[in-house]
Motif scaffolding. Structure first.
Motif, short mmCIF file in Angstrom:
data_model
loop_
_atom_site.label_atom_id
_atom_site.label_comp_id
_atom_site.label_asym_id
_atom_site.label_seq_id
_atom_site.Cartn_x
_atom_site.Cartn_y
_atom_site.Cartn_z
N LEU A 58 0.83 -1.20 0.00
CA LEU A 58 0.00 0.00 0.00
C LEU A 58 0.87 1.25 0.00
CD1 LEU A 58 -2.83 -1.02 2.49
CD2 LEU A 58 -3.00 -0.80 0.00
N ALA A 59 1.97 1.23 0.73
CA ALA A 59 2.87 2.39 0.74
C ALA A 59 3.44 2.63 -0.65
CB ALA A 59 4.00 2.16 1.75
N GLN A 60 3.81 1.54 -1.34
CA GLN A 60 4.35 1.69 -2.69
C GLN A 60 3.27 2.16 -3.67
OE1 GLN A 60 6.95 -1.61 -4.03
NE2 GLN A 60 6.88 -2.35 -1.91
N ILE A 61 2.06 1.63 -3.53
CA ILE A 61 0.98 2.03 -4.44
C ILE A 61 0.61 3.50 -4.20
CG2 ILE A 61 -1.42 1.61 -5.09
CD1 ILE A 61 -0.92 -1.35 -4.19
N ILE A 77 0.38 6.60 -6.88
CA ILE A 77 -0.77 7.50 -7.02
C ILE A 77 -0.33 8.96 -6.85
CG2 ILE A 77 -2.94 8.23 -5.92
CD1 ILE A 77 -3.45 5.24 -5.32
N GLN A 78 0.56 9.21 -5.92
CA GLN A 78 1.05 10.57 -5.71
C GLN A 78 1.78 11.07 -6.96
OE1 GLN A 78 3.63 10.99 -2.33
NE2 GLN A 78 3.62 13.22 -2.39
N ALA A 79 2.52 10.18 -7.63
CA ALA A 79 3.25 10.58 -8.83
C ALA A 79 2.32 10.76 -10.03
CB ALA A 79 4.31 9.53 -9.15
N MET A 80 1.26 9.96 -10.12
CA MET A 80 0.32 10.04 -11.25
C MET A 80 -1.10 9.94 -10.70
SD MET A 80 2.21 7.68 -14.17
CE MET A 80 0.96 8.12 -15.40
N PRO A 81 -1.64 11.03 -10.18
CA PRO A 81 -2.94 10.98 -9.47
C PRO A 81 -4.14 10.70 -10.36
CG PRO A 81 -2.14 13.24 -9.62
CD PRO A 81 -1.02 12.37 -10.09
N ASN A 82 -3.98 10.75 -11.67
CA ASN A 82 -5.11 10.49 -12.56
C ASN A 82 -4.99 9.15 -13.28
OD1 ASN A 82 -6.55 12.92 -12.07
ND2 ASN A 82 -5.12 14.03 -13.40
N ASN A 83 -4.12 8.30 -12.81
CA ASN A 83 -3.99 6.98 -13.40
C ASN A 83 -5.01 6.05 -12.74
OD1 ASN A 83 -3.15 4.23 -13.92
ND2 ASN A 83 -1.17 5.02 -14.55
N PRO A 84 -6.03 5.61 -13.47
CA PRO A 84 -7.09 4.79 -12.84
C PRO A 84 -6.59 3.44 -12.35
CG PRO A 84 -7.36 4.82 -15.23
CD PRO A 84 -6.30 5.83 -14.90
N HIS A 132 -9.97 -6.21 3.51
CA HIS A 132 -10.41 -4.87 3.90
C HIS A 132 -11.36 -4.31 2.83
CE1 HIS A 132 -7.45 -4.65 7.17
NE2 HIS A 132 -6.59 -5.20 6.32
N PRO A 133 -12.51 -4.97 2.61
CA PRO A 133 -13.39 -4.56 1.50
C PRO A 133 -13.93 -3.15 1.64
CG PRO A 133 -14.51 -6.15 2.92
CD PRO A 133 -13.07 -6.13 3.35
N ALA A 134 -14.27 -2.72 2.84
CA ALA A 134 -14.83 -1.38 3.02
C ALA A 134 -13.80 -0.32 2.62
CB ALA A 134 -15.29 -1.18 4.46
N GLU A 135 -12.52 -0.55 2.96
CA GLU A 135 -11.48 0.41 2.61
C GLU A 135 -11.17 0.38 1.11
OE1 GLU A 135 -8.00 0.21 5.17
OE2 GLU A 135 -9.23 -0.80 6.68
N ALA A 136 -11.52 -0.71 0.44
CA ALA A 136 -11.26 -0.81 -1.00
C ALA A 136 -12.24 0.01 -1.83
CB ALA A 136 -11.33 -2.27 -1.43
N LEU A 137 -13.38 0.40 -1.24
CA LEU A 137 -14.44 1.03 -2.03
C LEU A 137 -14.01 2.37 -2.63
CD1 LEU A 137 -17.56 0.26 0.21
CD2 LEU A 137 -16.67 -1.03 -1.75
N ALA A 138 -13.38 3.23 -1.83
CA ALA A 138 -13.03 4.57 -2.30
C ALA A 138 -12.06 4.53 -3.49
CB ALA A 138 -12.46 5.41 -1.16
N PRO A 139 -10.93 3.79 -3.40
CA PRO A 139 -10.05 3.75 -4.57
C PRO A 139 -10.69 3.09 -5.78
CG PRO A 139 -9.26 2.25 -2.86
CD PRO A 139 -10.33 3.10 -2.24
N LEU A 140 -11.54 2.08 -5.57
CA LEU A 140 -12.18 1.43 -6.71
C LEU A 140 -13.21 2.34 -7.37
CD1 LEU A 140 -12.56 -2.23 -5.40
CD2 LEU A 140 -10.98 -1.38 -7.16
N ARG A 141 -13.94 3.12 -6.58
CA ARG A 141 -14.86 4.09 -7.17
C ARG A 141 -14.09 5.12 -8.00
NH1 ARG A 141 -17.79 4.02 -1.81
NH2 ARG A 141 -19.71 2.83 -2.16
N ARG A 142 -12.93 5.53 -7.48
CA ARG A 142 -12.10 6.48 -8.23
C ARG A 142 -11.61 5.86 -9.53
NH1 ARG A 142 -11.32 11.50 -9.74
NH2 ARG A 142 -9.12 12.17 -9.77
N ALA A 143 -11.23 4.60 -9.49
CA ALA A 143 -10.76 3.91 -10.69
C ALA A 143 -11.86 3.81 -11.74
CB ALA A 143 -10.26 2.51 -10.32
N VAL A 144 -13.08 3.47 -11.30
CA VAL A 144 -14.21 3.39 -12.23
C VAL A 144 -14.46 4.75 -12.88
CG1 VAL A 144 -16.72 3.09 -12.36
CG2 VAL A 144 -15.32 1.42 -11.12
N ALA A 145 -14.35 5.82 -12.11
CA ALA A 145 -14.60 7.16 -12.64
C ALA A 145 -13.55 7.57 -13.66
CB ALA A 145 -14.65 8.17 -11.49
N LEU A 146 -12.31 7.09 -13.52
CA LEU A 146 -11.22 7.54 -14.38
C LEU A 146 -10.99 6.65 -15.59
CD1 LEU A 146 -8.57 8.53 -11.67
CD2 LEU A 146 -9.81 10.10 -13.18
#
Length: 475
Positions: free
Chosen positions: A316-319, A323-330, A345-359
């Protein structure tokens, strides 16, 4: 998200009583009789890799080629096979199969684009259907020749004439050898035709044919020594020297020196890193992408490999660094969501996955992953969000076992047993388990009102094997 899939295969070996004929005609029967759709899935029995990022890149590679080839409306898809060797082929007019090894070994986009241009040449030339016609003719010729040989053998035995018997034995072998050489010669001509067509498509799209030439030359150099001891008439591809001589003349186009755009090369490097990260052992990844390599592809490969081998915190630290280097990479958000979901950790996965779907430009596979995370939270309200996501994804992925299985679970959370049974039946049908699919669909029919849309879909599955209807998953 890279997901490997292997559909079950139900091929049967020939019965002993028919073994003599089976050995002589197996290739002809197997190829001439292959249906356009094996079982119910698009690639039953084939270990496939599914990934939104890689598939989008391959669409961008193939679309210009398919457009000038007149195939833009034919829905030609690239299917990635989980195999490390370098190969690509077509089996019908709608799919180009490519081994993961080809993607991993190719160093430039142009090399893969050249391979796809060549395979498109096979589709445009109708080579598969023509080969099936040749195989059908060959099968007839071979069987007739064998029957004549058997007749001579029997006649020699009855007359106690060893010479006639030997003629009979020769008659059994000669048709097979002659037909084999004829078929291989025909296939070599097809390969040469696909080479010419591929170069033409590359020129029409303003792309260099150098990648195609370099790729085929690499394999020509590898096989050159061995080919000195090989019968040139027993090869299904043109001999290396002849093929490269012909290609050398074809590829001299005005675009020979044209390079791939830097952004496309970057995406290609990221694709290769992703495959290495997901496919290779951790120590292999670290040797190829050592910590001293701070490029984005190297960081990507190491983050994926770290996630695969269980260090969620470090992954997660590496990922997050990616994201910090390329914040619009889905696909970085998708990777983070996948790591969290697979790390329980499914509940914590929701926010990044929603962002990925949007991008993401084509988010169907990511929508399925987001729905899996929603269902994994065991929240009925989350199931309400998952159902339309899955229904949307299934428009693009109508044979996705994962999508139907998750849909069944979402309906189960809502206690909608009719829809849950139907989705479970569709999942079984998609993975080739027709017996289970029929049983679940029959139960779903009993729960739906007669004539309702759900009842009709269930009835299509129940009736599929009885009257050979079209695949009920594809409407």
């Amino acid at each position: 998200m890279i997901v490997a899939r292997r559909r079950p295969s139900k091929a049967r070996a020939p019965k002993p009583a028919s073994r003599g004929i089976a050995l002589a005609t197996a290739a002809a029967v197997a190829l001439a009789g292959v249906p356009a759709r094996a079982q119910t899935g698009s690639s039953a029995g084939i270990p496939m890799i599914r990934d939104a990022e890689i598939e989008q890149l391959l669409r961008d590679y193939t679309q210009p080629i398919l457009r000038v080839a007149g195939l833009a409306q034919q829905n030609v898809q690239v299917v990635i096979i989980q195999e490390k060797s370098f190969n690509a082929f077509v089996m019908d007019a709608h799919r180009i199969f490519v081994f993961a090894g080809a993607l991993m070994q190719s160093t430039t986009p142009n090399q893969m684009i050249g391979v796809f241009a060549h395979e498109t040449g096979h589709i445009v030339g109708g080579h598969l259907s023509k080969m099936r016609q040749e195989l059908a003719k060959a099968q007839t010729a071979m069987i007739i020749g064998m029957l004549l040989g058997v007749g001579a053998l029997v006649a020699g035995a009855h007359s106690s004439n060893s010479g006639a018997a030997n003629i009979g034995l020769a008659g059994l072998m000669a048709p097979q050898s002659l037909v084999e050489h004829q078929l291989l010669s025909y296939q070599r001509a097809q390969e040469e035709s696909a080479d010419r067509a591929g170069v033409r498509f590359l020129t029409m799209t303003g792309q260099s044919a150098k990648g195609m030439y370099d790729t085929f030359k690499h394999f020509a150099d590898e096989s050159l020594f061995a080919s000195q001891y090989v019968d040139p008439y027993a090869q299904n591809h043109p001999m290396p020297v002849e093929r490269m001589a012909a290609l050398e003349e074809l590829v001299k186009t005005p675009y020979w020196d044209k390079k791939d755009p830097p952004e496309l090369q970057f995406r290609h490097d990221m694709m290769r890193a992703k495959l290495y990260g997901f496919v290779e052992p951790h120590d292999t990844v670290l040797r190829r992408y050592p910590p001293s390599d701070t490029s984005m592809p190297a960081r990507y490969a190491r983050a994926i490999s770290t996630h695969r081998f269980g260090d969620l915190h470090s992954a997660l630290a590496q990922i997050d660094g990616l994201i910090q280097a390329m914040p619009n990479n889905p696909y970085f958000y998708e990777l983070k969501g996948q790591a969290l979901l697979e790390g329980a950790h499914p509940a914590e996965a929701l926010a990044p996955l929603r962002r990925a779907v949007a991008l993401a430009p084509n988010p169907a596979l990511i929508q399925i992953l987001l729905a899996q995370a929603l269902v994994a939270t065991n929240d009925v309200k989350a199931a309400d969000e998952a159902i339309p996501l899955l229904q949307s994804a299934l428009i693009k992925e109508p044979e996705s076992t994962d999508a139907y299985t998750t849909l069944a679970m979402a309906y189960g959370r809502k206690n909608d047993l009719a829809e849950a049974d139907l989705a479970s039946a569709q999942a079984a049908f998609a993975r080739g388990d027709s017996k289970t699919a029929r049983e679940l669909a029959a139960r779903a029919k009993q729960r739906f009102p007669i004539g309702s849309p759900g009842w009709v879909r269930a009835d299509d599955i129940v009736a599929f094997n009885k009257n050979a209807r079209n695949n009920p998953l594809v409407k």
